[in-house]
Design a protein around this motif. Structure first.
Motif, PDB file in Angstrom:
ATOM      1  N   ALA A 114      47.688  36.972  28.297  1.00 57.39           N
ATOM      2  CA  ALA A 114      47.295  35.028  27.865  1.00 57.39           C
ATOM      3  C   ALA A 114      48.836  34.226  28.383  1.00 57.39           C
ATOM      4  O   ALA A 114      48.390  33.904  28.805  1.00 57.39           O
ATOM      5  N   ILE A 115      49.525  34.882  28.056  1.00 54.43           N
ATOM      6  CA  ILE A 115      51.031  34.685  27.946  1.00 54.43           C
ATOM      7  C   ILE A 115      51.742  34.433  29.513  1.00 54.43           C
ATOM      8  O   ILE A 115      52.035  34.073  30.886  1.00 54.43           O
ATOM      9  N   ARG A 116      51.284  35.516  30.558  1.00 53.22           N
ATOM     10  CA  ARG A 116      51.417  35.402  31.990  1.00 53.22           C
ATOM     11  C   ARG A 116      50.965  34.575  32.441  1.00 53.22           C
ATOM     12  O   ARG A 116      51.020  33.703  33.352  1.00 53.22           O
ATOM     13  N   SER A 117      49.139  34.676  31.723  1.00 54.84           N
ATOM     14  CA  SER A 117      48.643  33.614  33.054  1.00 54.84           C
ATOM     15  C   SER A 117      49.102  31.596  33.068  1.00 54.84           C
ATOM     16  O   SER A 117      49.279  30.986  33.871  1.00 54.84           O
ATOM     17  N   GLU A 118      49.439  31.760  31.770  1.00 52.16           N
ATOM     18  CA  GLU A 118      50.089  30.611  31.425  1.00 52.16           C
ATOM     19  C   GLU A 118      51.532  30.024  31.838  1.00 52.16           C
ATOM     20  O   GLU A 118      51.874  29.110  32.453  1.00 52.16           O
ATOM     21  N   LEU A 119      52.354  31.866  32.188  1.00 52.55           N
ATOM     22  CA  LEU A 119      53.482  31.218  33.437  1.00 52.55           C
ATOM     23  C   LEU A 119      53.527  31.076  34.712  1.00 52.55           C
ATOM     24  O   LEU A 119      53.427  30.146  35.039  1.00 52.55           O
ATOM     25  N   ASP A 120      51.996  31.823  35.169  1.00 56.07           N
ATOM     26  CA  ASP A 120      51.877  31.366  36.115  1.00 56.07           C
ATOM     27  C   ASP A 120      51.059  30.232  36.542  1.00 56.07           C
ATOM     28  O   ASP A 120      51.376  29.289  38.039  1.00 56.07           O
ATOM     29  N   ALA A 121      50.350  29.937  36.024  1.00 55.37           N
ATOM     30  CA  ALA A 121      49.981  28.087  35.952  1.00 55.37           C
ATOM     31  C   ALA A 121      51.175  27.053  35.906  1.00 55.37           C
ATOM     32  O   ALA A 121      50.586  26.343  36.198  1.00 55.37           O
ATOM     33  N   LEU A 122      51.982  27.397  35.194  1.00 52.09           N
ATOM     34  CA  LEU A 122      53.599  26.616  35.247  1.00 52.09           C
ATOM     35  C   LEU A 122      54.215  26.728  36.381  1.00 52.09           C
ATOM     36  O   LEU A 122      55.650  26.399  36.188  1.00 52.09           O
TER      37      LEU A 122
ATOM     38  N   VAL B 261      38.412  29.880  24.874  1.00 52.81           N
ATOM     39  CA  VAL B 261      39.134  29.637  25.763  1.00 52.81           C
ATOM     40  C   VAL B 261      38.588  27.713  25.984  1.00 52.81           C
ATOM     41  O   VAL B 261      37.982  27.198  25.673  1.00 52.81           O
ATOM     42  N   LYS B 262      40.118  27.412  26.156  1.00 50.93           N
ATOM     43  CA  LYS B 262      40.540  25.897  26.311  1.00 50.93           C
ATOM     44  C   LYS B 262      41.035  25.732  27.538  1.00 50.93           C
ATOM     45  O   LYS B 262      41.376  26.438  28.512  1.00 50.93           O
ATOM     46  N   GLU B 263      40.865  24.377  27.814  1.00 48.67           N
ATOM     47  CA  GLU B 263      40.830  24.394  29.195  1.00 48.67           C
ATOM     48  C   GLU B 263      42.205  23.315  29.656  1.00 48.67           C
ATOM     49  O   GLU B 263      42.761  23.649  28.959  1.00 48.67           O
ATOM     50  N   ASP B 264      42.718  24.348  30.900  1.00 47.33           N
ATOM     51  CA  ASP B 264      44.160  22.837  30.465  1.00 47.33           C
ATOM     52  C   ASP B 264      43.681  21.126  30.246  1.00 47.33           C
ATOM     53  O   ASP B 264      42.455  21.657  30.940  1.00 47.33           O
ATOM     54  N   TRP B 265      44.941  20.747  30.902  1.00 47.73           N
ATOM     55  CA  TRP B 265      44.562  19.661  30.696  1.00 47.73           C
ATOM     56  C   TRP B 265      45.714  18.895  30.999  1.00 47.73           C
ATOM     57  O   TRP B 265      46.700  18.993  31.288  1.00 47.73           O
ATOM     58  N   ARG B 266      45.594  16.950  31.127  1.00 51.48           N
ATOM     59  CA  ARG B 266      46.509  16.214  31.878  1.00 51.48           C
ATOM     60  C   ARG B 266      47.055  15.058  30.966  1.00 51.48           C
ATOM     61  O   ARG B 266      46.511  14.692  30.427  1.00 51.48           O
ATOM     62  N   CYS B 267      48.488  15.316  30.316  1.00 52.78           N
ATOM     63  CA  CYS B 267      48.859  14.381  29.977  1.00 52.78           C
ATOM     64  C   CYS B 267      48.205  13.108  30.296  1.00 52.78           C
ATOM     65  O   CYS B 267      48.242  12.550  31.438  1.00 52.78           O
ATOM     66  N   LYS B 268      47.912  11.796  29.413  1.00 55.67           N
ATOM     67  CA  LYS B 268      47.738  10.175  29.520  1.00 55.67           C
ATOM     68  C   LYS B 268      48.843   9.757  29.573  1.00 55.67           C
ATOM     69  O   LYS B 268      48.767   8.234  30.335  1.00 55.67           O
ATOM     70  N   GLN B 269      49.735  10.574  29.003  1.00 56.11           N
ATOM     71  CA  GLN B 269      50.521   9.866  28.587  1.00 56.11           C
ATOM     72  C   GLN B 269      51.861   9.593  30.139  1.00 56.11           C
ATOM     73  O   GLN B 269      52.493   9.188  30.417  1.00 56.11           O
TER      74      GLN B 269
ATOM     75  N   GLY C  74      46.317  25.449  28.380  1.00 51.36           N
ATOM     76  CA  GLY C  74      45.093  24.902  27.253  1.00 51.36           C
ATOM     77  C   GLY C  74      45.765  25.052  25.909  1.00 51.36           C
ATOM     78  O   GLY C  74      45.458  24.436  25.061  1.00 51.36           O
ATOM     79  N   ALA C  75      46.900  26.436  25.894  1.00 50.14           N
ATOM     80  CA  ALA C  75      47.242  26.787  24.632  1.00 50.14           C
ATOM     81  C   ALA C  75      47.840  24.953  23.812  1.00 50.14           C
ATOM     82  O   ALA C  75      48.877  25.676  23.031  1.00 50.14           O
ATOM     83  N   PHE C  76      48.311  24.759  25.058  1.00 53.51           N
ATOM     84  CA  PHE C  76      49.409  22.963  24.632  1.00 53.51           C
ATOM     85  C   PHE C  76      48.167  22.252  23.292  1.00 53.51           C
ATOM     86  O   PHE C  76      47.432  21.622  24.058  1.00 53.51           O
ATOM     87  N   GLU C  77      49.274  22.474  22.474  1.00 56.02           N
ATOM     88  CA  GLU C  77      48.056  20.660  21.293  1.00 56.02           C
ATOM     89  C   GLU C  77      48.970  20.112  22.044  1.00 56.02           C
ATOM     90  O   GLU C  77      48.612  18.478  21.891  1.00 56.02           O
ATOM     91  N   VAL C  78      50.199  19.721  22.414  1.00 51.84           N
ATOM     92  CA  VAL C  78      50.592  18.879  22.500  1.00 51.84           C
ATOM     93  C   VAL C  78      51.299  18.663  24.237  1.00 51.84           C
ATOM     94  O   VAL C  78      51.602  20.063  24.429  1.00 51.84           O
ATOM     95  N   CYS C  79      51.607  17.476  24.496  1.00 49.32           N
ATOM     96  CA  CYS C  79      52.390  17.520  26.097  1.00 49.32           C
ATOM     97  C   CYS C  79      53.784  18.523  25.501  1.00 49.32           C
ATOM     98  O   CYS C  79      54.361  17.793  25.882  1.00 49.32           O
ATOM     99  N   TRP C  80      53.813  19.740  26.914  1.00 47.61           N
ATOM    100  CA  TRP C  80      54.799  19.811  26.748  1.00 47.61           C
ATOM    101  C   TRP C  80      56.378  19.144  27.029  1.00 47.61           C
ATOM    102  O   TRP C  80      57.497  19.056  26.813  1.00 47.61           O
TER     103      TRP C  80
END
Ligand SMILES: [Zn+2]
Length: 107
Positions: free
Chosen positions: A15-23, A78-86, A93-99
């Motif tokens: 899970a961590i690796r896929s998040e790092l890959d995504a970023l 499973v949470k979807e990736d999302w795009r910050c509207k700000q 998907g693991a982020f509750e708020v925009c990093w």
């Protein structure tokens, strides 16, 4: 090189690796069997470690881990990736708020 995360749980590591890959955060995985001791205790010998190749990513990458740890109990939903509207940043998907700007997608 900076150690970011370690676990014996393959699901957590993936899970961590896929998040790092995504970023696009560069990392490498070390296994105690392969890399030899780095001051770890013997009972951790099957533990795998995620190391950052470039320390300058640490602040960002540690947010990935923090977000994952906070949500690990319900990560199976499973949470979807999302795009910050700000600011328009892509967030895992693991982020509750925009990093990037700490904006919540739910506001
Ligand atoms: Zn943002």
């Amino acid at each position: 090189m900076k150690k970011l995360f370690s676990s014996q749980d393959a699901f957590e590591l993936q899970a961590i690796r896929s998040e790092l890959d995504a970023l696009s955060i560069p990392y490498m995985v070390k296994n105690e069997f392969a890399s030899g001791a780095i001051g770890e205790l013997p009972w951790q010998d099957s533990q795998q470690e995620v190391w950052l190749v470039d320390d300058s990513w640490y602040a960002r990458a540690s947010k990935v881990v923090d977000a994952f740890m906070q949500n690990s109990h319900d990560v199976k939903n499973v949470k979807e990736d999302w795009r910050c509207k700000q600011c328009g940043e892509e967030n895992g998907g693991a982020f509750e708020v925009c990093w990037q700007c700490d904006t919540s997608p739910h506001n």
